[in-house]
Design an enzyme around this catalytic site. Structure first.
Site, PDB file in Angstrom:
ATOM      1  N   ARG A  52       0.824  -1.204   0.000  1.00  0.00           N
ATOM      2  CA  ARG A  52       0.000   0.000   0.000  1.00  0.00           C
ATOM      3  C   ARG A  52       0.862   1.259   0.000  1.00  0.00           C
ATOM      4  NH1 ARG A  52      -4.332   0.613   4.740  1.00  0.00           N
ATOM      5  NH2 ARG A  52      -2.421   0.957   5.953  1.00  0.00           N
ATOM      6  N   ARG A 100       9.882  27.026  -0.360  1.00  0.00           N
ATOM      7  CA  ARG A 100       8.453  26.797  -0.516  1.00  0.00           C
ATOM      8  C   ARG A 100       7.974  27.197  -1.917  1.00  0.00           C
ATOM      9  NH1 ARG A 100       3.279  28.617   0.086  1.00  0.00           N
ATOM     10  NH2 ARG A 100       1.893  27.321   1.381  1.00  0.00           N
ATOM     11  N   LYS A 146      -2.879   6.994   1.074  1.00  0.00           N
ATOM     12  CA  LYS A 146      -2.616   7.260   2.492  1.00  0.00           C
ATOM     13  C   LYS A 146      -1.694   8.470   2.626  1.00  0.00           C
ATOM     14  CE  LYS A 146      -2.173   4.418   6.663  1.00  0.00           C
ATOM     15  NZ  LYS A 146      -3.565   4.592   7.118  1.00  0.00           N
TER      16      LYS A 146
END
Length: 286
Positions: A52, A100, A146
């Protein structure tokens, strides 16, 4: 050590680990994770969790700079630093570190982090009653991945705690007005009707839980029919049994939803199913 933290090769207690502010996991939640439990230095269902994890990385275009074998060795080696009976193992990878910017370089070097913390292992956890609440599912269309973007789940779990219940069950509104159950804030949700196990399909609206996968295997080994289909909140509330699963809890029997008594009408099917799941959980980590 009581806890273990790992970050790109550095190891320390969790509270002592320092991570750069420019890690994209900190600024954007730009990463994925997985977690399971370990008992007696043995990790439960590691292969399935790694499957997963690799699917999650592929879904968000993160190319790992480590192999599956290397990650397996890291997790097992880190476990040698703790001595308790049972631990939660959490690992995540973020896209990397840099100034960023919403867009990212395709050659970014991922950051791998691991946390190992003590956990309580008690068979009574499966046998106590669980109480749920329902809430509209406002999460993204990537719930099958996830990711570490868990703010809606965190808020739903907090609202459950404030209402003195154990878990929030999400639902989506269909075009015809039906309320399709998706999953819990940290669990998968299932029901038993007329001796049949019914669980939501693994489309993009739920995370395919590893305990869910073991649940289906257990049901089939017991000769219990399995149906993977969408179902409504109304169906859930009128089911013979309702229960939730996760890799650290396995199967918790639900006794109420939104303050209404539910389930508790088919012990002949639910109890053997839960027993098989829990016995497998313990046997694999002996």
């Amino acid at each position: 050590m009581e806890t273990v933290a790992y970050y790109n090769g550095k190891i320390s207690e969790i509270d002592d680990m320092m991570i750069p502010m420019t890690d994209r996991g900190f600024t954007f939640g730009d990463g994925v994770y997985d977690a399971t439990m370990a008992r007696h230095q043995k990790i439960f269902a590691l292969d399935e969790h790694l499957d997963r994890f690799w699917r999650s990385m592929a879904a968000v275009m993160i190319t790992p700079n480590f192999t599956r074998e290397e990650l397996t060795n890291i997790l097992n080696d880190l476990l040698t630093n703790v001595t308790g009976e049972a631990y939660m193992i959490y690992w995540q990878v973020t896209r990397g570190t840099g100034r960023r910017s919403h867009s990212f370089p395709l050659d970014a070097t991922p950051n791998l982090a691991v946390m190992i913390t003590p956990m309580s292992l008690d068979r009574g956890k499966q046998e106590r009653p669980y109480r749920l609440r329902t809430e509209l599912d406002i999460r993204s269309g990537l719930t099958h991945v996830k990711t570490i973007n868990l703010l809606p789940n965190v808020l739903a779990a907090q609202r459950a705690m404030q209402e003195s219940v154990d878990e929030t069950v999400f639902y989506r509104m269909a075009a015809n007005g039906d309320t399709r159950v998706t999953e819990g804030s940290k669990t998968n949700v299932h029901m038993i009707k007329a001796g049949k196990l019914i669980t939501a399909p693994t489309d993009k609206l739920i995370l395919p839980g590893i305990a869910r996968q073991h649940l289906l295997q257990a049901a089939r080994s017991l000769g219990m029919p399995v149906e993977e289909r969408a179902f409504t909140v109304a169906e859930l509330k009128t089911a013979d049994e309702v229960f939730i699963t996760s890799s650290t809890m396995m199967a918790g029997r639900v006794v109420s939803i939104d303050g209404e008594s539910v389930g508790q009408r088919d012990e002949a099917h639910f109890i053997p199913l839960r027993t098989q799941l829990v016995d497998e959980w313990y046997a694999e980590t002996e």
